[in-house]
Design a protein around this motif. Structure first.
Motif, PDB file in Angstrom:
ATOM      1  N   THR A  30       0.845  -1.188   0.000  1.00 15.33           N
ATOM      2  CA  THR A  30       0.000   0.000   0.000  1.00 15.33           C
ATOM      3  C   THR A  30       0.883   1.242   0.000  1.00 15.33           C
ATOM      4  O   THR A  30       2.081   1.163   0.299  1.00 15.33           O
ATOM      5  CB  THR A  30      -0.900   0.036   1.249  1.00 15.33           C
ATOM      6  N   PRO A  31       0.303   2.402  -0.304  1.00 11.50           N
ATOM      7  CA  PRO A  31       1.090   3.638  -0.235  1.00 11.50           C
ATOM      8  C   PRO A  31       1.678   3.887   1.153  1.00 11.50           C
ATOM      9  O   PRO A  31       2.795   4.381   1.269  1.00 11.50           O
ATOM     10  CB  PRO A  31       0.081   4.730  -0.617  1.00 11.50           C
ATOM     11  N   GLN A  32       0.938   3.514   2.213  1.00 15.71           N
ATOM     12  CA  GLN A  32       1.464   3.674   3.571  1.00 15.71           C
ATOM     13  C   GLN A  32       2.761   2.891   3.740  1.00 15.71           C
ATOM     14  O   GLN A  32       3.741   3.398   4.275  1.00 15.71           O
ATOM     15  CB  GLN A  32       0.459   3.160   4.609  1.00 15.71           C
ATOM     16  N   GLU A  33       2.751   1.651   3.293  1.00 15.11           N
ATOM     17  CA  GLU A  33       3.925   0.796   3.428  1.00 15.11           C
ATOM     18  C   GLU A  33       5.098   1.361   2.634  1.00 15.11           C
ATOM     19  O   GLU A  33       6.219   1.436   3.136  1.00 15.11           O
ATOM     20  CB  GLU A  33       3.583  -0.613   2.947  1.00 15.11           C
ATOM     21  N   ARG A  34       4.845   1.780   1.419  1.00 15.38           N
ATOM     22  CA  ARG A  34       5.917   2.328   0.588  1.00 15.38           C
ATOM     23  C   ARG A  34       6.470   3.630   1.173  1.00 15.38           C
ATOM     24  O   ARG A  34       7.680   3.868   1.161  1.00 15.38           O
ATOM     25  CB  ARG A  34       5.427   2.510  -0.851  1.00 15.38           C
ATOM     26  N   ALA A  35       5.582   4.476   1.713  1.00 18.77           N
ATOM     27  CA  ALA A  35       6.044   5.722   2.338  1.00 18.77           C
ATOM     28  C   ALA A  35       6.931   5.419   3.547  1.00 18.77           C
ATOM     29  O   ALA A  35       7.958   6.077   3.747  1.00 18.77           O
ATOM     30  CB  ALA A  35       4.850   6.578   2.749  1.00 18.77           C
ATOM     31  N   ALA A  36       6.555   4.429   4.330  1.00 20.46           N
ATOM     32  CA  ALA A  36       7.373   4.047   5.486  1.00 20.46           C
ATOM     33  C   ALA A  36       8.752   3.572   5.047  1.00 20.46           C
ATOM     34  O   ALA A  36       9.759   3.906   5.676  1.00 20.46           O
ATOM     35  CB  ALA A  36       6.665   2.966   6.297  1.00 20.46           C
ATOM     36  N   CYS A  37       8.803   2.827   3.952  1.00 19.27           N
ATOM     37  CA  CYS A  37      10.091   2.341   3.448  1.00 19.27           C
ATOM     38  C   CYS A  37      10.975   3.503   3.004  1.00 19.27           C
ATOM     39  O   CYS A  37      12.176   3.527   3.294  1.00 19.27           O
ATOM     40  CB  CYS A  37       9.870   1.370   2.284  1.00 19.27           C
ATOM     41  N   VAL A  38      10.397   4.474   2.314  1.00 21.61           N
ATOM     42  CA  VAL A  38      11.173   5.637   1.866  1.00 21.61           C
ATOM     43  C   VAL A  38      11.645   6.445   3.073  1.00 21.61           C
ATOM     44  O   VAL A  38      12.810   6.854   3.148  1.00 21.61           O
ATOM     45  CB  VAL A  38      10.357   6.518   0.891  1.00 21.61           C
ATOM     46  N   LEU A  39      10.762   6.663   4.035  1.00 19.64           N
ATOM     47  CA  LEU A  39      11.148   7.428   5.222  1.00 19.64           C
ATOM     48  C   LEU A  39      12.221   6.719   6.034  1.00 19.64           C
ATOM     49  O   LEU A  39      13.095   7.366   6.609  1.00 19.64           O
ATOM     50  CB  LEU A  39       9.922   7.726   6.085  1.00 19.64           C
ATOM     51  N   ALA A  40      12.179   5.396   6.076  1.00 21.02           N
ATOM     52  CA  ALA A  40      13.219   4.643   6.789  1.00 21.02           C
ATOM     53  C   ALA A  40      14.585   4.910   6.163  1.00 21.02           C
ATOM     54  O   ALA A  40      15.581   5.070   6.874  1.00 21.02           O
ATOM     55  CB  ALA A  40      12.906   3.155   6.771  1.00 21.02           C
ATOM     56  N   ASP A  41      14.615   4.974   4.844  1.00 15.07           N
ATOM     57  CA  ASP A  41      15.885   5.258   4.182  1.00 15.07           C
ATOM     58  C   ASP A  41      16.283   6.724   4.358  1.00 15.07           C
ATOM     59  O   ASP A  41      17.445   7.025   4.615  1.00 15.07           O
ATOM     60  CB  ASP A  41      15.803   4.898   2.698  1.00 15.07           C
TER      61      ASP A  41
END
Length: 185
Positions: A30-41
């Motif tokens: 989901t977009p939430q999951e992808r946003a979390a991945c980008v923010l983690a990086d």
């Protein structure tokens, strides 16, 4: 690192934080999951850490380890680990309930998430008040279990982080030392 800088300079952090929503009920892919991945990086960069916190990203990231999406759990824990390297951010993480959520993630069948949760707790455990919170969240038993790594799925870094948290906890009251011993540590 140049990509991280370009993403940050383009003003992407506030919209990414907004995509996290409330951090609850996150599903896979989901977009939430992808946003979390980008923010983690992005949280690997000092400037990004400040902007993520200023954009109110801590609360949704703290809530994500409770989701059913292993990738979201891992990304959120990784972001919190990076954010917790800044002393001022630790206050925001703790105030948002981060310790109990990170401790809970230690018992989930998600080796990467467990590793990042232990790494974040390692940084958070340097404060006496946070040590108490880790113990009150029943953190000793899952940390001891991680050190034993019965399934053999954890990385050496994850095991080292678990050991470091236990070392911090044992530096204080005798009752903490006894709790570690009683948990098999």
């Amino acid at each position: 690192s140049s990509n991280r800088s370009a993403i940050m300079e383009a003003g992407a952090i506030p919209p990414l934080v907004k995509l996290l929503g409330d951090g609850l009920r996150v599903e896979s892919d989901t977009p939430q999951e992808r946003a979390a991945c980008v923010l983690a990086d992005l949280a690997r960069s000092g400037e990004s850490k400040v902007e993520i916190v200023e954009s109110d990203g801590v609360t949704p990231l703290v809530r994500m380890p409770s989701s059913t999406s292993p990738r979201s759990q891992t990304a959120a824990a990784a972001a919190l680990w990076h954010l917790s390297s800044n002393g001022e951010n630790t206050i925001a993480i703790v105030n948002a309930g981060g310790i109990s959520r990170l401790v809970a993630l230690l018992s989930v069948d998600n080796p990467d998430g467990q590793g990042y949760a232990a790494a974040a707790l390692r940084l958070l455990s340097t404060s006496g008040e946070n040590k108490t919170d880790i113990i009150q969240a029943d953190g000793i038993s899952p940390l001891v279990q991680m050190m034993g790594n019965p399934a053999g799925t954890l990385s050496p870094d994850a095991i080292e982080s678990a050991a470091a948290v236990l070392a911090e906890l044992s530096r204080t009251q005798y009752v903490n030392k006894l709790a570690i011993v009683n948990a098999g540590g």
